[in-house]
Design a protein around this motif. Structure first.
Motif, PDB file in Angstrom:
ATOM      1  N   PRO A 392       0.812  -1.232   0.000  1.00 12.05           N
ATOM      2  CA  PRO A 392       0.000   0.000   0.000  1.00 12.05           C
ATOM      3  C   PRO A 392       0.839   1.274   0.000  1.00 12.05           C
ATOM      4  O   PRO A 392       0.328   2.341  -0.327  1.00 12.05           O
ATOM      5  N   VAL A 393       2.096   1.179   0.350  1.00 16.90           N
ATOM      6  CA  VAL A 393       2.962   2.367   0.389  1.00 16.90           C
ATOM      7  C   VAL A 393       3.486   2.708  -0.997  1.00 16.90           C
ATOM      8  O   VAL A 393       3.362   3.842  -1.472  1.00 16.90           O
ATOM      9  N   SER A 394       4.093   1.703  -1.674  1.00 17.40           N
ATOM     10  CA  SER A 394       4.698   1.963  -2.985  1.00 17.40           C
ATOM     11  C   SER A 394       3.758   1.663  -4.148  1.00 17.40           C
ATOM     12  O   SER A 394       3.984   2.125  -5.261  1.00 17.40           O
ATOM     13  N   GLY A 395       2.715   0.869  -3.883  1.00 20.21           N
ATOM     14  CA  GLY A 395       1.822   0.473  -4.960  1.00 20.21           C
ATOM     15  C   GLY A 395       2.341  -0.703  -5.762  1.00 20.21           C
ATOM     16  O   GLY A 395       1.670  -1.168  -6.688  1.00 20.21           O
ATOM     17  N   GLU A 396       3.533  -1.213  -5.431  1.00 18.96           N
ATOM     18  CA  GLU A 396       4.116  -2.339  -6.161  1.00 18.96           C
ATOM     19  C   GLU A 396       3.409  -3.641  -5.802  1.00 18.96           C
ATOM     20  O   GLU A 396       2.956  -3.827  -4.664  1.00 18.96           O
ATOM     21  N   ARG A 397       3.329  -4.537  -6.806  1.00 17.11           N
ATOM     22  CA  ARG A 397       2.710  -5.841  -6.582  1.00 17.11           C
ATOM     23  C   ARG A 397       3.800  -6.898  -6.482  1.00 17.11           C
ATOM     24  O   ARG A 397       4.727  -6.932  -7.294  1.00 17.11           O
ATOM     25  N   PHE A 398       3.678  -7.765  -5.473  1.00 15.83           N
ATOM     26  CA  PHE A 398       4.648  -8.823  -5.251  1.00 15.83           C
ATOM     27  C   PHE A 398       3.964 -10.184  -5.313  1.00 15.83           C
ATOM     28  O   PHE A 398       2.737 -10.284  -5.246  1.00 15.83           O
ATOM     29  N   HIS A 399       4.775 -11.236  -5.447  1.00 17.93           N
ATOM     30  CA  HIS A 399       4.262 -12.598  -5.521  1.00 17.93           C
ATOM     31  C   HIS A 399       5.112 -13.472  -4.603  1.00 17.93           C
ATOM     32  O   HIS A 399       6.345 -13.367  -4.593  1.00 17.93           O
ATOM     33  N   ALA A 400       4.444 -14.323  -3.846  1.00 18.26           N
ATOM     34  CA  ALA A 400       5.146 -15.111  -2.836  1.00 18.26           C
ATOM     35  C   ALA A 400       6.219 -16.014  -3.430  1.00 18.26           C
ATOM     36  O   ALA A 400       7.219 -16.310  -2.774  1.00 18.26           O
ATOM     37  N   VAL A 401       6.044 -16.433  -4.698  1.00 18.26           N
ATOM     38  CA  VAL A 401       7.002 -17.350  -5.318  1.00 18.26           C
ATOM     39  C   VAL A 401       7.894 -16.651  -6.326  1.00 18.26           C
ATOM     40  O   VAL A 401       9.119 -16.711  -6.252  1.00 18.26           O
ATOM     41  N   THR A 402       7.274 -15.969  -7.297  1.00 17.52           N
ATOM     42  CA  THR A 402       8.042 -15.399  -8.408  1.00 17.52           C
ATOM     43  C   THR A 402       8.659 -14.052  -8.102  1.00 17.52           C
ATOM     44  O   THR A 402       9.665 -13.676  -8.697  1.00 17.52           O
ATOM     45  N   ARG A 403       8.064 -13.279  -7.173  1.00 13.69           N
ATOM     46  CA  ARG A 403       8.627 -11.965  -6.840  1.00 13.69           C
ATOM     47  C   ARG A 403       8.326 -11.634  -5.378  1.00 13.69           C
ATOM     48  O   ARG A 403       7.439 -10.845  -5.086  1.00 13.69           O
ATOM     49  N   PRO A 404       9.047 -12.251  -4.466  1.00 17.35           N
ATOM     50  CA  PRO A 404       8.782 -12.011  -3.042  1.00 17.35           C
ATOM     51  C   PRO A 404       9.154 -10.592  -2.622  1.00 17.35           C
ATOM     52  O   PRO A 404       9.946  -9.924  -3.275  1.00 17.35           O
ATOM     53  N   ALA A 405       8.556 -10.158  -1.525  1.00 19.33           N
ATOM     54  CA  ALA A 405       8.851  -8.821  -0.994  1.00 19.33           C
ATOM     55  C   ALA A 405      10.334  -8.718  -0.629  1.00 19.33           C
ATOM     56  O   ALA A 405      10.938  -9.688  -0.166  1.00 19.33           O
ATOM     57  N   PRO A 406      10.942  -7.550  -0.822  1.00 20.35           N
ATOM     58  CA  PRO A 406      12.392  -7.406  -0.600  1.00 20.35           C
ATOM     59  C   PRO A 406      12.803  -7.413   0.860  1.00 20.35           C
ATOM     60  O   PRO A 406      13.985  -7.558   1.166  1.00 20.35           O
ATOM     61  N   SER A 407      11.856  -7.211   1.793  1.00 22.76           N
ATOM     62  CA  SER A 407      12.221  -7.156   3.211  1.00 22.76           C
ATOM     63  C   SER A 407      11.030  -7.580   4.061  1.00 22.76           C
ATOM     64  O   SER A 407       9.883  -7.623   3.604  1.00 22.76           O
ATOM     65  N   PHE A 408      11.304  -7.896   5.350  1.00 21.63           N
ATOM     66  CA  PHE A 408      10.227  -8.250   6.281  1.00 21.63           C
ATOM     67  C   PHE A 408       9.278  -7.077   6.486  1.00 21.63           C
ATOM     68  O   PHE A 408       8.073  -7.253   6.668  1.00 21.63           O
ATOM     69  N   GLU A 409       9.818  -5.872   6.450  1.00 23.79           N
ATOM     70  CA  GLU A 409       8.984  -4.682   6.651  1.00 23.79           C
ATOM     71  C   GLU A 409       7.926  -4.569   5.557  1.00 23.79           C
ATOM     72  O   GLU A 409       6.744  -4.331   5.835  1.00 23.79           O
ATOM     73  N   VAL A 410       8.364  -4.751   4.315  1.00 19.89           N
ATOM     74  CA  VAL A 410       7.410  -4.699   3.199  1.00 19.89           C
ATOM     75  C   VAL A 410       6.464  -5.886   3.261  1.00 19.89           C
ATOM     76  O   VAL A 410       5.256  -5.756   3.050  1.00 19.89           O
ATOM     77  N   GLN A 411       7.000  -7.069   3.595  1.00 16.98           N
ATOM     78  CA  GLN A 411       6.188  -8.280   3.670  1.00 16.98           C
ATOM     79  C   GLN A 411       5.033  -8.108   4.662  1.00 16.98           C
ATOM     80  O   GLN A 411       3.890  -8.510   4.393  1.00 16.98           O
ATOM     81  N   ASN A 412       5.306  -7.489   5.796  1.00 13.06           N
ATOM     82  CA  ASN A 412       4.292  -7.367   6.848  1.00 13.06           C
ATOM     83  C   ASN A 412       3.169  -6.395   6.506  1.00 13.06           C
ATOM     84  O   ASN A 412       2.090  -6.470   7.098  1.00 13.06           O
ATOM     85  N   ARG A 413       3.424  -5.475   5.566  1.00 15.86           N
ATOM     86  CA  ARG A 413       2.378  -4.505   5.251  1.00 15.86           C
ATOM     87  C   ARG A 413       1.643  -4.819   3.943  1.00 15.86           C
ATOM     88  O   ARG A 413       0.784  -4.046   3.508  1.00 15.86           O
ATOM     89  N   LEU A 414       1.983  -5.940   3.321  1.00 17.72           N
ATOM     90  CA  LEU A 414       1.321  -6.303   2.065  1.00 17.72           C
ATOM     91  C   LEU A 414      -0.162  -6.577   2.296  1.00 17.72           C
ATOM     92  O   LEU A 414      -0.568  -7.139   3.304  1.00 17.72           O
ATOM     93  N   LYS A 415      -0.969  -6.178   1.310  1.00 21.18           N
ATOM     94  CA  LYS A 415      -2.413  -6.372   1.366  1.00 21.18           C
ATOM     95  C   LYS A 415      -2.860  -7.224   0.176  1.00 21.18           C
ATOM     96  O   LYS A 415      -2.403  -7.020  -0.944  1.00 21.18           O
TER      97      LYS A 415
END
Length: 469
Positions: A392-415
């Motif tokens: 929600p901060v950067s608007g970037e979309r991530f994927h648990a397998v093909t494109r995981p979040a770059p850090s725990f901080e980003v991972q925890n705020r994913l929606k």
């Protein structure tokens, strides 16, 4: 959308006629020629331009590292197309004052300044033979700066071929080169040998550069290749030269013939949710400059612009209900009639979704001339969608397998969106499978693309079919 600006629209009937008779391509070609040549009498110039069938005249750049085979391909290509073969050497041999100035730099083993090179090119390409027959530039430009200078001067190619090969292959080719003293054709003891014995008997060893200079020139090309590719990305074809010469040449010839006089692209991109339609549409739009028309995004944009039409659309979006087909078609009609879509072409995705919508689009003035269907199994679609989340901060979309979040901080705020749940995706896929058969019946010439591969491979498959006749 700025309400003070009225987008320029072309009447649908005019757009259909212009595309059918290649009017926009003709206008673009004529305007480009006017900018390049800047004639004193534009009207007479344009009349002569129309009389010579200008759309059949090649404007080709052949680029690549040393020893990749540019000279051999360029010479044969110019002969087959009856175009003028232009090299740095031919520019320097011209008996003009500009060429004499350029030769002074080469005698001092200095690079010819980009400004002087541009003036030499303009002088050469303004000659009657280049004007009437077209041209093939071999190894020009060599740097991104030269490319930008040529573009600013109006030297615009219709096709750019970048030949590539591994460094070890190029270094091996640079040794053992042979030249025909009569024709100037280049051969090689290992890679290219003449068919005729009489030619083979008169071959002479070509002058070979010191190894340090060969490595330096190769390194220079590697530093510049990204910039050159970026400068010509919309007309560029990269071809692997580490294969038989005849195969390389056929690929080059097919490319320069296929892309000429192409229709204004009107692409319909179909496929199940999660197949990558939005991503591929963006890639095609970036490379070929066509307008990316995502139906859902377009409806949201119109709903937010405060127009009379937005008041009709917004309630449906607020309550998560499908917008009626009549309103969707009205929005698409307005968008596809604008001058950018008419001139540059468009790629539509997110519509049509069923048989009736496909029939309505086909009965409109905006019929697609290429239809692609991205194929992907339901299991793969569910995996792609349910494992994705948005920051929600950067608007970037991530994927648990093909494109995981770059850090725990980003991972925890994913929606995760509600519509990306397994049950919702499964229901949407079931509707898609029921409706796609009807949509395909309207477009029997649909081209099927395997979407179960990396995005770059999918793009290459789309691109190869887009540029084919």
């Amino acid at each position: 959308m700025d309400e003070t600006v009225t987008p320029l629209r072309i009447p649908p009937q005019m757009s259909v006629y212009a595309d059918k008779h290649n009017v926009f391509h003709l206008l673009q070609s004529m305007l480009s020629s006017l900018v390049i040549d800047q004639p004193e009498d534009p009207i007479s110039y344009l009349i002569s331009l129309l009389q010579r069938s200008s759309t059949d005249i090649p404007r080709i750049m052949l680029l690549g590292p040393p020893a990749v085979g540019k000279h051999t391909v360029a010479k044969k290509l110019s002969a087959d197309l009856r175009a003028v073969h232009v090299t740095t050497e031919s520019l320097l041999q011209d008996p003009s004052e500009l060429s004499a100035q350029a030769r002074q730099y080469t005698l001092r083993e200095q690079e010819v300044p980009a400004e002087l090179l541009v003036r030499l090119m303009q002088q050469k390409l303004n000659n009657l033979d280049c004007f009437n027959r077209g041209w093939v530039l071999e190894g020009i430009p060599q740097t991104r700066l030269q490319a930008l200078s040529l573009q600013q001067a109006g030297v615009i190619p219709e096709h750019v071929v970048m030949l590539e090969a591994p460094d070890d292959v190029l270094l091996e080719r640079s040794q053992g080169k042979l030249v025909d003293p009569i024709t100037g054709d280049v051969y090689h003891k290992t890679f290219i040998w003449p068919v005729e014995d009489t030619v083979a008997q008169r071959l002479e060893e070509a002058r070979s550069l010191p190894e340090t200079q060969r490595l330096s020139e190769l390194q220079r090309h590697r530093c510049e290749v990204a910039g050159l590719s970026s400068a010509y990305q919309h007309v560029l074809k990269i071809i692997n030269s580490d294969q038989p010469h005849a195969d390389v040449y056929q690929q080059v010839l097919a490319f320069v013939r296929t892309r000429r006089c192409a229709r204004t692209p009107r692409i319909l991109l179909l496929g199940p949710p999660g197949s990558g339609k939005s991503h591929q549409a963006r890639l095609l739009s970036e490379k070929y400059k066509m307008v990316d028309v995502c139906c859902g995004r377009l409806l949201r944009s119109v709903a937010a612009d405060g127009s009379a039409l937005s008041e009709k659309i917004q309630p449906y979006l607020d309550y998560g209900r499908p917008v009626p087909d009549a309103l969707v078609l009205q929005v698409l009609e307005e968008r596809l009639s604008r001058v950018d879509c008419s001139c540059r072409g468009w790629i539509l995705h997110g519509f049509p979704c069923d048989l009736q919508q496909a029939k309505s689009l086909q009965e409109s003035p905006h019929q697609p001339n290429r239809v692609f269907l991205l194929e992907l199994t339901d299991d793969d679609c569910v995996e792609r969608i349910t494992l994705r989340a948005t920051d929600p901060v950067s608007g970037e979309r991530f994927h648990a397998v093909t494109r995981p979040a770059p850090s725990f901080e980003v991972q925890n705020r994913l929606k995760t969106r509600a519509e990306d749940s397994t049950d919702t995706v499964t229901h949407t896929l079931r509707q898609y499978r029921m409706n796609i058969v009807g949509v395909q019946s309207v477009y029997p010439d649909t081209l099927h693309i395997d979407a179960d591969q990396d995005p770059h491979s999918v793009f290459e498959a789309l691109e190869s079919r887009l540029t084919a006749e």
